[in-house]
Design a protein around this motif. Sequence first.
Motif: not given
Length: 374
Positions: A235-237, A240-243, A283-288, A293-297
């Motif tokens: 999930t998007t939240d 940041e921590a993952w990256v 229905g894949n907007t959450p993955m997008e 977010k990953v890209q931004e970090v």
Amino acid sequence: MSQPQYSPGLEGVVAGETAISSLDGGLSYRGYSIEDLAHHASFEEVAHLLLHGDLPTAGELDDFRRRLGSQEVVPPPILETLRRIPVKVPMMDVMRTGASLLAHWDNEVADNAHDANVRKAERLLVQLPILMAARHRLVQGKEPVSADPRRSFAENLLWMLLRNQPTPQMTRAMDVSLILYAEHEFNASTFTARVIASTLSDLHSSICGAIGALKGPLHGGANERVLAILQSIGTTDKAEAWVMDALAKKQRIMGFGHRVYKDGDPRAAYVKPMCSELAAQTGNTPMEELADKVQEVVWREKKLPPNVDWPTARLYHYFGLAVELYTPLFVVARTAGWSAHVIEQLDQNRLIRPAANYTGPGKREWKAVGDRGA
Ligand code: ACO
């Protein structure tokens, strides 16, 4: 004597000449920008451009499509072999074996004349996706389906893999991804193909070697890892921590960075809007959002832009394709570029045999085995 300069990974080294594609002022295939090709062309037109040197006229395109359609069969003994390969064998390994098997049933395999190589390349272009689709169905316990010569190359691929009528948007997106994967100058797999061709080996051997090079995660294999990353973050939240954790551990984040595009891969920029659109439709907007977010970090922390594999992996996921097909689909598209390079190499061949700086011990004296110590 002064040593020739050594560049690790051959970075920045000019290792040949090509009229097939250029990265100067944006990526172009034989003079046409990839943006124009992705916007207007079909994969068949681009394959013709790469293999025959020019975009086809309407008549040439009809002939080309007819020729491809007439090759849409894989010899039955190859299908039989596909059934026997253990289910656990990855699809990329089957693609490599498949290219080798196809050589055994190709009557022109040893003929390195320009025209014979073009004919072999056209056969590989249609037979490799059929082989991939057949294997995909066999591991699911289903019977292979035949290609449908009335469908376009992109539509046929989706049809054979999914057995659903693809929407026009899906077909167009597949066409675009194939066009953007089709060719990329002296990348690792293409260079491998050229090295093999330069020994006067044959087209099928060059393609087998290229598939082996593409499989690695620093090259084409990255697209499958991209999806694994997104699924493991979840999930998007958590992005940041993952990256931050991955970067702290000095891990490579698949789908980011490129040897030649330090400011951004134009192919990734082209695919991204299509990817967002398809995500919304499926229905894949959450993955997008997670991917954004990953890209931004990653950009904030390392100034690394995404490469073509970053959005393309998501595009294939939104089509509903199994992840083990992502790098094989890259093979299907790049067969056009690889073959064009093999043909170009052979048309002006000189054996590729670079030099190395020796870093081992100086001259040593021979000792008999009994004199080498305990
Ligand atoms: N994740 C984290 N850090 C990275 C990444 C990445 N994906 N890519 C480069 N870096 C870092 C390196 O660790 C290095 O950092 P440092 O200076 O702090 O040591 C710096 O960026 C420069 O990296 P290089 O290795 O010199 O860049 P190179 O040109 O050799 O690498 C490559 C290009 C192999 C593609 C690299 O960016 C990478 O490993 N990316 C991930 C794999 C990937 O997505 N491959 C697909 C490429 S596109 C294609 O083949 C179709």
